[in-house]
Design an enzyme around this catalytic site. Structure first.
Site, short mmCIF file in Angstrom:
data_model
loop_
_atom_site.label_atom_id
_atom_site.label_comp_id
_atom_site.label_asym_id
_atom_site.label_seq_id
_atom_site.Cartn_x
_atom_site.Cartn_y
_atom_site.Cartn_z
CE1 TYR A 1 67.26 37.41 29.89
CE2 TYR A 1 65.98 35.55 30.67
CZ TYR A 1 66.60 36.76 30.91
OH TYR A 1 66.54 37.32 32.16
CE LYS B 1 62.96 37.66 30.41
NZ LYS B 1 63.40 37.96 31.76
CD GLU C 1 64.20 45.37 36.71
OE1 GLU C 1 63.29 44.58 36.43
OE2 GLU C 1 64.94 45.88 35.85
N1 PDD Z 1 63.25 37.14 34.97
N2 PDD Z 1 62.93 42.07 36.08
C1 PDD Z 1 63.98 41.31 35.76
C2 PDD Z 1 65.34 41.91 35.80
C3 PDD Z 1 63.78 39.95 35.39
O1 PDD Z 1 64.83 39.20 35.04
C4 PDD Z 1 62.46 39.42 35.39
C5 PDD Z 1 62.17 37.99 35.01
C6 PDD Z 1 61.39 40.26 35.74
C7 PDD Z 1 59.96 39.78 35.73
O2 PDD Z 1 59.49 39.63 34.41
P1 PDD Z 1 58.32 38.58 34.07
O3 PDD Z 1 57.18 38.90 34.99
O4 PDD Z 1 58.00 38.85 32.66
O5 PDD Z 1 58.86 37.18 34.33
C8 PDD Z 1 61.66 41.59 36.07
C9 PDD Z 1 63.11 35.80 34.44
C10 PDD Z 1 62.03 34.99 35.10
C11 PDD Z 1 64.47 35.14 34.41
O6 PDD Z 1 65.42 35.86 34.09
O7 PDD Z 1 64.58 33.93 34.66
#
Ligand code: PDD
Length: 291
Positions: free
Chosen positions: A37, A153, A185
């Site tokens: 996703y 992701k 993270e």
């Molecule tokens: N999540 N780390 C994880 C585990 C995440 O799920 C996300 C983002 C990030 C930050 O990535 P980015 O800056 O590209 O949004 C880091 C999204 C927002 C979600 O799962 O809804």
């Protein structure tokens, strides 16, 4: 009431109302969490860093050996159509691709004829209220129980879900994941520290999602001359940091002011969190909202 999901949604080549969008219960996303996703923020009806989000989608698809059902132009068209149809100027676009539905349950990949399922929708972008930004948010630390490809992701998010719920159960906004004494993270965000005026960021690796916001933060630090150190961050460093931030496409830059019940630094958002948030807003306004 404002709906959370705008009509129409996109499913397998068609735009249709959410209520009419159905998939098979044999879909491998449902049976195995076998899919990927993306979440893309949209400001003033312009998708932010769309190329980078689509490149990360492709990298994740490659990482799990799943063909991309659309090329870049195709995804751009889907995103453009969703953004144009939704009633909000600022949105969050969700894209998901699964390995499709076979006529049986088998862990191994389905036959080549089984098409991936592609689904996407627009929802309103809910940013953090100013009052919450003014105090910052609370976080807990938890063991990182995820698999060894956290750079992908993927929709199999059970460990992230349980970690975030543990935080919510304790009245906290985020869970920070610790693996072998090292801070990786958040459950759904990247984490930065500030110590002695230096911005500390964990390095990209297979054990952390390469955040699009993470990249923007590092670019902004570089552009404004903020000293940065990229390197593994021990749990002990996390606990003595002057500032801790979480970053993501939906949270932007948000100060964590309490960690496991202890104040971070002074217990209020530090000056660099506010500075970076402002740089981020200015950057967005310059690249997205002009004209
Ligand atoms: N999540 N780390 C994880 C585990 C995440 O799920 C996300 C983002 C990030 C930050 O990535 P980015 O800056 O590209 O949004 C880091 C999204 C927002 C979600 O799962 O809804």
């Amino acid at each position: 009431m404002t709906p959370y999901v705008a009509d129409p949604v996109y499913l397998n080549g068609r735009f249709l109302p959410l209520a009419e969008a159905g998939i098979s219960p044999l879909d491998r996303g449902f049976l195995y969490g076998d899919g990927v996703y993306e979440v893309i923020p949209v400001y003033s009806r312009q998708a932010f860093r769309l190329d980078q989000h689509l490149a990360r989608l492709q990298a994740t698809l490659d990482g799990v050996r799943l063909g991309n059902p659309l090329d870049v132009d195709g995804w751009q068209a889907v995103v453009g159509e969703l953004v144009a149809s939704a009633p909000w100027d600022d949105q969050s676009i969700y894209l998901q691709v699964t390995r499709g539905a076979d006529d049986k349950r088998d862990h191994a990949f389905p036959p080549a004829g089984v098409r991936p399922t592609a689904f996407a929708f627009a929802s309103p972008l809910v940013t953090t209220p100013a009052a919450v930004r003014a105090t910052g948010v609370a976080a807990i630390t938890v063991p990182d129980l995820r698999w060894a490809r956290c750079d992908l992701k993927v929709i199999s998010l059970l460990a992230n879900v349980l970690a975030r719920q543990q935080a919510v159960d304790q009245g906290c906004a985020e869970a920070i994941l610790i693996r072998d004494g090292v801070m990786k993270e958040g459950a759904a965000s990247n984490i930065f520290l500030v110590s002695d005026g230096i911005l500390l960021a964990p390095p990209k690796s297979r054990l952390m999602l390469p955040g699009i916001t993470y990249d923007v933060v590092l670019e902004l630090a570089d552009a404004h001359g903020l000293p940065v150190k990229i390197g593994e961050i021990a749990e002990t460093e996390l606990r003595r940091a002057d500032e801790v931030w979480m970053t993501s496409s939906t949270k932007e830059i948000l100060a964590i002011t309490t960690l496991d019940g202890q104040p971070v630094g002074t217990g209020s958002p530090g000056p660099l969190a506010g500075q970076m948030w402002q740089w981020y807003q200015d950057f967005k306004n310059n690249v997205m909202r002009k004209g």
